[in-house]
Design a protein around this motif. Structure first.
Motif, PDB file in Angstrom:
ATOM      1  N   SER A 214       3.749   1.544  -3.976  1.00 28.02           N
ATOM      2  CA  SER A 214       4.839   1.717  -3.098  1.00 28.02           C
ATOM      3  C   SER A 214       5.530   2.937  -3.427  1.00 28.02           C
ATOM      4  O   SER A 214       6.313   3.479  -2.511  1.00 28.02           O
ATOM      5  CB  SER A 214       6.029   0.402  -3.614  1.00 28.02           C
ATOM      6  N   ARG A 215       5.249   3.904  -4.498  1.00 30.90           N
ATOM      7  CA  ARG A 215       5.674   4.972  -4.580  1.00 30.90           C
ATOM      8  C   ARG A 215       5.230   5.722  -3.453  1.00 30.90           C
ATOM      9  O   ARG A 215       6.048   6.877  -3.062  1.00 30.90           O
ATOM     10  CB  ARG A 215       5.416   5.615  -5.902  1.00 30.90           C
ATOM     11  N   ARG A 216       4.271   5.689  -2.711  1.00 30.41           N
ATOM     12  CA  ARG A 216       3.628   6.617  -1.784  1.00 30.41           C
ATOM     13  C   ARG A 216       3.610   5.931  -0.388  1.00 30.41           C
ATOM     14  O   ARG A 216       3.034   6.363   0.723  1.00 30.41           O
ATOM     15  CB  ARG A 216       2.350   7.220  -2.003  1.00 30.41           C
ATOM     16  N   SER A 217       4.310   4.715  -0.280  1.00 23.97           N
ATOM     17  CA  SER A 217       4.241   3.619   0.678  1.00 23.97           C
ATOM     18  C   SER A 217       2.924   3.480   1.460  1.00 23.97           C
ATOM     19  O   SER A 217       2.617   3.438   2.650  1.00 23.97           O
ATOM     20  CB  SER A 217       5.127   4.332   1.790  1.00 23.97           C
ATOM     21  N   ILE A 218       1.963   3.069   0.328  1.00 23.77           N
ATOM     22  CA  ILE A 218       0.494   3.120   0.823  1.00 23.77           C
ATOM     23  C   ILE A 218       0.562   1.496   0.780  1.00 23.77           C
ATOM     24  O   ILE A 218       0.884   0.816  -0.206  1.00 23.77           O
ATOM     25  CB  ILE A 218      -0.372   3.518  -0.199  1.00 23.77           C
ATOM     26  N   THR A 219      -0.265   0.809   1.620  1.00 19.97           N
ATOM     27  CA  THR A 219      -0.179  -0.550   1.983  1.00 19.97           C
ATOM     28  C   THR A 219      -1.559  -1.146   1.400  1.00 19.97           C
ATOM     29  O   THR A 219      -2.610  -0.528   1.502  1.00 19.97           O
ATOM     30  CB  THR A 219      -0.230  -1.321   3.334  1.00 19.97           C
ATOM     31  N   LEU A 220      -1.564  -2.000   0.507  1.00 23.84           N
ATOM     32  CA  LEU A 220      -2.735  -2.812  -0.240  1.00 23.84           C
ATOM     33  C   LEU A 220      -3.049  -4.012   0.359  1.00 23.84           C
ATOM     34  O   LEU A 220      -2.123  -4.782   0.693  1.00 23.84           O
ATOM     35  CB  LEU A 220      -2.801  -2.841  -1.618  1.00 23.84           C
ATOM     36  N   THR A 221      -4.214  -4.084   1.226  1.00 21.66           N
ATOM     37  CA  THR A 221      -4.656  -5.210   2.067  1.00 21.66           C
ATOM     38  C   THR A 221      -5.880  -5.562   1.924  1.00 21.66           C
ATOM     39  O   THR A 221      -6.753  -4.803   1.613  1.00 21.66           O
ATOM     40  CB  THR A 221      -3.906  -4.878   3.561  1.00 21.66           C
ATOM     41  N   PHE A 222      -6.219  -6.943   2.258  1.00 22.33           N
ATOM     42  CA  PHE A 222      -7.522  -7.239   2.721  1.00 22.33           C
ATOM     43  C   PHE A 222      -7.655  -6.972   4.358  1.00 22.33           C
ATOM     44  O   PHE A 222      -6.898  -6.910   5.127  1.00 22.33           O
ATOM     45  CB  PHE A 222      -7.396  -8.756   2.724  1.00 22.33           C
ATOM     46  N   ASP A 223      -8.969  -6.934   4.732  1.00 23.18           N
ATOM     47  CA  ASP A 223      -9.426  -6.945   5.875  1.00 23.18           C
ATOM     48  C   ASP A 223      -9.281  -8.164   6.720  1.00 23.18           C
ATOM     49  O   ASP A 223      -9.368  -8.118   8.157  1.00 23.18           O
ATOM     50  CB  ASP A 223     -10.896  -6.587   6.304  1.00 23.18           C
ATOM     51  N   MET A 224      -9.183  -9.352   6.131  1.00 27.23           N
ATOM     52  CA  MET A 224      -8.982 -10.727   6.793  1.00 27.23           C
ATOM     53  C   MET A 224      -8.318 -11.680   5.725  1.00 27.23           C
ATOM     54  O   MET A 224      -8.144 -11.141   4.727  1.00 27.23           O
ATOM     55  CB  MET A 224     -10.193 -11.108   7.305  1.00 27.23           C
ATOM     56  N   ASP A 256       0.177   9.454   2.184  1.00 28.90           N
ATOM     57  CA  ASP A 256       1.333   8.852   2.472  1.00 28.90           C
ATOM     58  C   ASP A 256       1.441   7.798   3.555  1.00 28.90           C
ATOM     59  O   ASP A 256       1.261   8.123   4.785  1.00 28.90           O
ATOM     60  CB  ASP A 256       2.500   9.951   2.325  1.00 28.90           C
ATOM     61  N   LYS A 257       2.165   6.748   3.310  1.00 31.89           N
ATOM     62  CA  LYS A 257       2.245   5.738   4.472  1.00 31.89           C
ATOM     63  C   LYS A 257       1.064   5.283   4.939  1.00 31.89           C
ATOM     64  O   LYS A 257       0.622   4.763   6.016  1.00 31.89           O
ATOM     65  CB  LYS A 257       3.151   5.984   5.522  1.00 31.89           C
ATOM     66  N   GLY A 258       0.021   5.218   4.000  1.00 32.03           N
ATOM     67  CA  GLY A 258      -1.525   5.031   4.571  1.00 32.03           C
ATOM     68  C   GLY A 258      -1.842   3.425   4.188  1.00 32.03           C
ATOM     69  O   GLY A 258      -0.960   2.845   3.879  1.00 32.03           O
ATOM     70  N   THR A 259      -3.106   3.310   3.933  1.00 29.99           N
ATOM     71  CA  THR A 259      -3.696   2.096   3.836  1.00 29.99           C
ATOM     72  C   THR A 259      -4.920   1.907   2.954  1.00 29.99           C
ATOM     73  O   THR A 259      -5.835   2.903   3.030  1.00 29.99           O
ATOM     74  CB  THR A 259      -4.093   1.226   5.162  1.00 29.99           C
ATOM     75  N   THR A 260      -4.914   1.112   1.907  1.00 32.80           N
ATOM     76  CA  THR A 260      -5.949   0.888   1.203  1.00 32.80           C
ATOM     77  C   THR A 260      -6.453  -0.726   1.513  1.00 32.80           C
ATOM     78  O   THR A 260      -5.792  -1.534   1.204  1.00 32.80           O
ATOM     79  CB  THR A 260      -5.916   1.253  -0.330  1.00 32.80           C
TER      80      THR A 260
END
Length: 347
Positions: A214-224, A256-260
């Motif tokens: 959240s400090r870099r506004s990166i979203t942690l997510t699954f592909d589905m 920043d504001k990216g996705t993992t």
């Protein structure tokens, strides 16, 4: 060198035969023109000449060659050539040539390997020295500043002590990670293999790293949306460490504001592959082959602003290999990176 001598009769046999044929024909012609030639005389002469020639050639050539071949074997023994001292010494030139050629090729490969290891050793010692002295000098600097009078200032005292504590923590991380890699390399770190849900484990890692992301506004997510558990057989604690290191790495170098993104796919009948993908800065191809080396950094500026021990990816590789599994990396500079590893699927 006390070695068993393996005799070779091929040279003496052929040479004796050629000499005997020539002398017998010559003698037969001589007897035919100048004396009476009886039918059995060439046969007897052939046999006696052949036996004499064979014994003489075998004895003389054998001694001549053996002395030189034995010297070659003795010299090679000084080089500890186990492959040449296991069997008997042979005077067969073809066999000897093949053995010497093989020995030379093996030694060349061994020398090249030693050169690579020596280069790696020097780099490793230099990296260890740099990684240790950076936080050590930081701690030393803050402590000396406090001893020189800054201790009387409460605000400075607290700030410097906190920074010194971070430096000590960094030293602790490096030593702990080095100890783990050493244990993994020598097989001294036992794995507690169990069956667990890899989807649930990834969710737990996401929860632990939510604040950092959240400090870099990166979203942690699954592909589905994974509605069913995916059971695997592995050391749960170590695989959690693998996921932590890979995801933390993506957060460090992500955009920043990216996705993992994490995906879990069936690879073959009894394997799954776990992928950790980001849309960060990516890695140039020249670095990919050395990415899992200890202390190897893509950023050669020496900056340590991102922290860590510099051993995370090396630990990941060793843990996965300790499970007899594979780890892969694909990256395009400026686009992003994908780290993936296989795990055994539970039946």
């Amino acid at each position: 060198m006390q070695a068993k001598f393996k005799k070779s009769y091929r040279f003496a046999t052929k040479t004796s035969f050629y000499i005997t044929i020539y002398i017998t024909l010559l003698m037969s012609v001589f007897l035919y023109y100048y004396f009476e030639l009886i039918w059995w005389m060439p046969f007897v002469f052939f046999v006696t000449t052949y036996i004499f020639s064979f014994l003489l050639i075998q004895y003389r050539v054998e001694r001549f060659i053996y002395r030189r071949v034995k010297k070659i074997y003795d010299d090679l023994t000084l080089l500890e050539s186990a492959s040449l001292t296991k069997g008997a010494i042979t005077t067969d030139m073809r066999t000897l040539t093949q053995e010497i050629d093989k020995f030379a090729r093996d030694k060349k490969i061994e020398i090249e390997t030693l050169k690579v290891r020596e280069k790696y050793r020097k780099e490793f010692l230099g990296n260890v020295s740099h990684e240790l002295k950076t936080p050590l000098f930081t701690v030393q600097g803050y402590i000396l500043t406090l001893l020189d009078g800054a201790m009387d200032n409460k605000n400075l005292r607290e700030k410097y002590l906190e920074r010194a504590s971070k430096g000590i923590d960094r030293l602790g991380y490096i030593i702990k990670d080095l100890d783990m890699i050493t244990k993994l390399e020598v097989g001294d770190l036992s794995l507690n293999i169990e069956t667990f849900d890899i989807v649930e484990l990834v969710k737990n890692v996401f929860d632990m790293l939510e604040m950092k992301a959240s400090r870099r506004s990166i979203t942690l997510t699954f592909d589905m949306n994974y509605t069913k558990p995916i059971l695997v057989k592995a050391d749960k604690e170590r695989i959690q460490q693998v996921l932590m290191n890979l995801i933390v790495n993506s957060l460090k170098y992500g955009r920043d504001k990216g996705t993992t993104e994490v995906s879990i796919e069936n690879l073959i009948k009894n394997k799954v592959i776990v992928r950790v993908t980001d849309n960060g800065e990516g890695i140039e191809k020249v670095h990919l082959s050395r990415l899992f080396e200890r202390f190897y950094r893509v950023d050669k500026s020496g900056s340590r602003k991102e922290g860590g021990s510099g051993l995370g990816l090396s630990i990941v590789k060793h843990i996965i290999e300790a499970h007899d599994e594979k780890i892969y990396v694909e990256s395009e500079f400026g686009v992003g990176s994908e780290f993936s590893f296989t795990l055994e699927k539970a039946k």
